[in-house]
Write an enzyme that holds these catalytic residues in place. Sequence first.
Site, PDB file in Angstrom:
ATOM      1  N   GLY A 247       8.855  -3.109  -3.475  1.00  0.00           N
ATOM      2  CA  GLY A 247       8.181  -4.105  -4.297  1.00  0.00           C
ATOM      3  C   GLY A 247       8.559  -5.552  -4.085  1.00  0.00           C
ATOM      4  O   GLY A 247       7.960  -6.436  -4.704  1.00  0.00           O
ATOM      5  N   GLU A 289      12.888   1.472  -1.189  1.00  0.00           N
ATOM      6  CA  GLU A 289      11.851   1.715  -0.195  1.00  0.00           C
ATOM      7  C   GLU A 289      10.905   0.526  -0.064  1.00  0.00           C
ATOM      8  O   GLU A 289       9.735   0.625  -0.400  1.00  0.00           O
ATOM      9  CB  GLU A 289      11.092   3.006  -0.525  1.00  0.00           C
ATOM     10  CG  GLU A 289      10.845   3.186  -2.008  1.00  0.00           C
ATOM     11  CD  GLU A 289      10.289   4.531  -2.413  1.00  0.00           C
ATOM     12  OE1 GLU A 289      10.723   5.547  -1.848  1.00  0.00           O
ATOM     13  OE2 GLU A 289       9.414   4.543  -3.286  1.00  0.00           O
ATOM     14  N   PRO A 290      11.421  -0.588   0.462  1.00  0.00           N
ATOM     15  CA  PRO A 290      10.553  -1.740   0.674  1.00  0.00           C
ATOM     16  C   PRO A 290       9.587  -1.505   1.832  1.00  0.00           C
ATOM     17  O   PRO A 290       9.933  -0.825   2.804  1.00  0.00           O
ATOM     18  CB  PRO A 290      11.544  -2.855   1.041  1.00  0.00           C
ATOM     19  CG  PRO A 290      12.709  -2.131   1.636  1.00  0.00           C
ATOM     20  CD  PRO A 290      12.798  -0.819   0.930  1.00  0.00           C
ATOM     21  N   GLY A 291       8.392  -2.043   1.713  1.00  0.00           N
ATOM     22  CA  GLY A 291       7.416  -1.975   2.803  1.00  0.00           C
ATOM     23  C   GLY A 291       7.101  -3.380   3.262  1.00  0.00           C
ATOM     24  O   GLY A 291       7.506  -3.829   4.335  1.00  0.00           O
ATOM     25  N   ARG A 329      -7.282  -7.727   1.875  1.00  0.00           N
ATOM     26  CA  ARG A 329      -6.452  -8.164   0.738  1.00  0.00           C
ATOM     27  C   ARG A 329      -7.019  -9.357  -0.039  1.00  0.00           C
ATOM     28  O   ARG A 329      -6.976  -9.356  -1.261  1.00  0.00           O
ATOM     29  CB  ARG A 329      -5.006  -8.430   1.194  1.00  0.00           C
ATOM     30  CG  ARG A 329      -4.338  -7.195   1.805  1.00  0.00           C
ATOM     31  CD  ARG A 329      -2.831  -7.341   1.950  1.00  0.00           C
ATOM     32  NE  ARG A 329      -2.182  -7.389   0.660  1.00  0.00           N
ATOM     33  CZ  ARG A 329      -1.782  -8.498   0.072  1.00  0.00           C
ATOM     34  NH1 ARG A 329      -1.906  -9.661   0.682  1.00  0.00           N
ATOM     35  NH2 ARG A 329      -1.232  -8.450  -1.125  1.00  0.00           N
ATOM     36  N   TYR A 333      -7.419  -8.371  -3.813  1.00  0.00           N
ATOM     37  CA  TYR A 333      -6.372  -8.836  -4.732  1.00  0.00           C
ATOM     38  C   TYR A 333      -6.335 -10.359  -4.872  1.00  0.00           C
ATOM     39  O   TYR A 333      -5.331 -10.902  -5.333  1.00  0.00           O
ATOM     40  CB  TYR A 333      -4.979  -8.411  -4.249  1.00  0.00           C
ATOM     41  CG  TYR A 333      -4.852  -6.998  -3.758  1.00  0.00           C
ATOM     42  CD1 TYR A 333      -4.986  -5.914  -4.621  1.00  0.00           C
ATOM     43  CD2 TYR A 333      -4.564  -6.745  -2.425  1.00  0.00           C
ATOM     44  CE1 TYR A 333      -4.845  -4.617  -4.154  1.00  0.00           C
ATOM     45  CE2 TYR A 333      -4.425  -5.447  -1.957  1.00  0.00           C
ATOM     46  CZ  TYR A 333      -4.573  -4.392  -2.835  1.00  0.00           C
ATOM     47  OH  TYR A 333      -4.438  -3.119  -2.372  1.00  0.00           O
ATOM     48  N   CYS A 360     -20.920  -9.021   6.272  1.00  0.00           N
ATOM     49  CA  CYS A 360     -22.101  -9.335   5.489  1.00  0.00           C
ATOM     50  C   CYS A 360     -21.699  -9.334   4.014  1.00  0.00           C
ATOM     51  O   CYS A 360     -22.138  -8.503   3.219  1.00  0.00           O
ATOM     52  CB  CYS A 360     -23.159  -8.294   5.797  1.00  0.00           C
ATOM     53  SG  CYS A 360     -24.764  -8.987   5.630  1.00  0.00           S
ATOM     54  N   GLU A 361     -20.792 -10.212   3.673  1.00  0.00           N
ATOM     55  CA  GLU A 361     -20.204 -10.343   2.329  1.00  0.00           C
ATOM     56  C   GLU A 361     -19.608 -11.740   2.286  1.00  0.00           C
ATOM     57  O   GLU A 361     -19.393 -12.341   3.324  1.00  0.00           O
ATOM     58  CB  GLU A 361     -19.003  -9.405   2.143  1.00  0.00           C
ATOM     59  CG  GLU A 361     -19.317  -7.974   2.202  1.00  0.00           C
ATOM     60  CD  GLU A 361     -18.938  -7.252   0.931  1.00  0.00           C
ATOM     61  OE1 GLU A 361     -18.447  -7.900  -0.019  1.00  0.00           O
ATOM     62  OE2 GLU A 361     -19.137  -6.035   0.910  1.00  0.00           O
TER      63      GLU A 361
END
Length: 442
Positions: A247, A289-291, A329, A333, A360-361
């Site tokens: 996190g 457990e960092p990613g 992302r 988010y 197309c967005e």
Amino acid sequence: MFLGTQRVNEAGHLEIGGCDALALAREFGTPLYVLDEETVRRKCRALRAAYEKRYPSSLMLFAAKALINMAVCRIMDEEGMGLDLSSGGELYTALRAGFPMERIYLHGNNKAAWELELALEAGVGRVVLDNEREMELLNALAARRGVTQPVLLRVAPGIKPQTHSYISTGQIDTKFGLGISTGCAERGLAKAMTLPNLQVVGLHCHIGSNIMGLDSFEMAARMMIRFAAHLRDTVGVVIEELDLGGGVGVRYTADDQPPSPEDYAEAVITGVHEEVEKARLPHPKLLQEPGRAITGEAGTTLYTVGTIKDVPGIRRYVSVDGGMSDNPRPALYQARYSALAAGDPLAPAAEVVTIAGKHCECDNLIFDLALPAVQPGDVLAVQTTGAYTYTMASNYNRFTRPAMVLVRDGQAELIVARETLDDVISHDVVPARLAKTCCCCG
Ligand code: LLP
């Protein structure tokens, strides 16, 4: 802002891992994910060292959901990391990469029977149980094989950190794990202890992702130790392992100030030590457990600038040759990023532009970015894309997913090949009745 081994070379271009970004774009095409190996390794070492010197009995896992492919698994193995995996697909990748199974922790809130079978077959170190249904299923599958599977139990400590609500997972109202305050965690643990083919070794929690403050990490650590003491007194179990999740945030822009590995370890471990002593518990083995904190800043995505559109008096859109299919992302988010003009990163900013994708967005990647004047054909380097971009990429609008290169000491090696248009249609099936027939063969 320059991150990891990023610097400006003699030609005045952005260099990553000793490789000229313009040369990478020319050789491998764009969009291109560039992974800076030295930075990944340094992050692993800094986190491991910060923990191990304060708490010898610890194991650092890499949360592979942030970035997984077989080469990354090899790097993690060489760095002595474990892996936090969240699906059978991630497990299969680690298996095929020859990752040591004893350092695998398999997560998931709805693990399928085939995923648990694969875990048992492979001999993974720990399965992190999420709920009672899964306990029964895993126990039955382990019994059929005549094995006992070591497990942790995921609990929801009831902490809501300051981050985007989509990536906040430690609160009571979450699909993950069993709540402490609701009594579900205690009941679940007592039940797991009665299942003969499970060996309960510890607890797990993960409160959320991209967190910049240390308070919630420390609070979670303290709560988990207090809960371990409660379980000793009620259920009579000794918690040997405590996995406090991941996190930690990263620098997406110069405004972001994530904690250093040292400060992070200090806050968490101080909390653990104090609570362990208060409760007179044996020190559990400690896991994190960092990613994102390991691969995020090590990744850069190179794009080529195409159309530039001015909406007079309002905005200049600079469109690049990727977008939400290689980095969803911003759309998901409202994530913020920074970028450099790879051909001249030190040139003074000349304008404020919006970097748009080509889907197309309205897939804008970055709003209001100050950049030197750019032209079609220029290469743009979006920074901190080493976590949750490649692993969340899609074929939306039938885009081919980009290649990934690993750069180090001036060498660039392909670790994920660019998809081809044939890859994109390779799983399409046209039923015979819809097949296009030509006039001569009927
Ligand atoms: N452990 C567990 C159980 C997790 O669920 C996660 C992230 C991690 C560790 C690693 O968290 P990290 O250190 O990377 O923050 N796709 C989102 C992030 C989702 C995170 C899911 N779980 C994003 O792009 O921000």
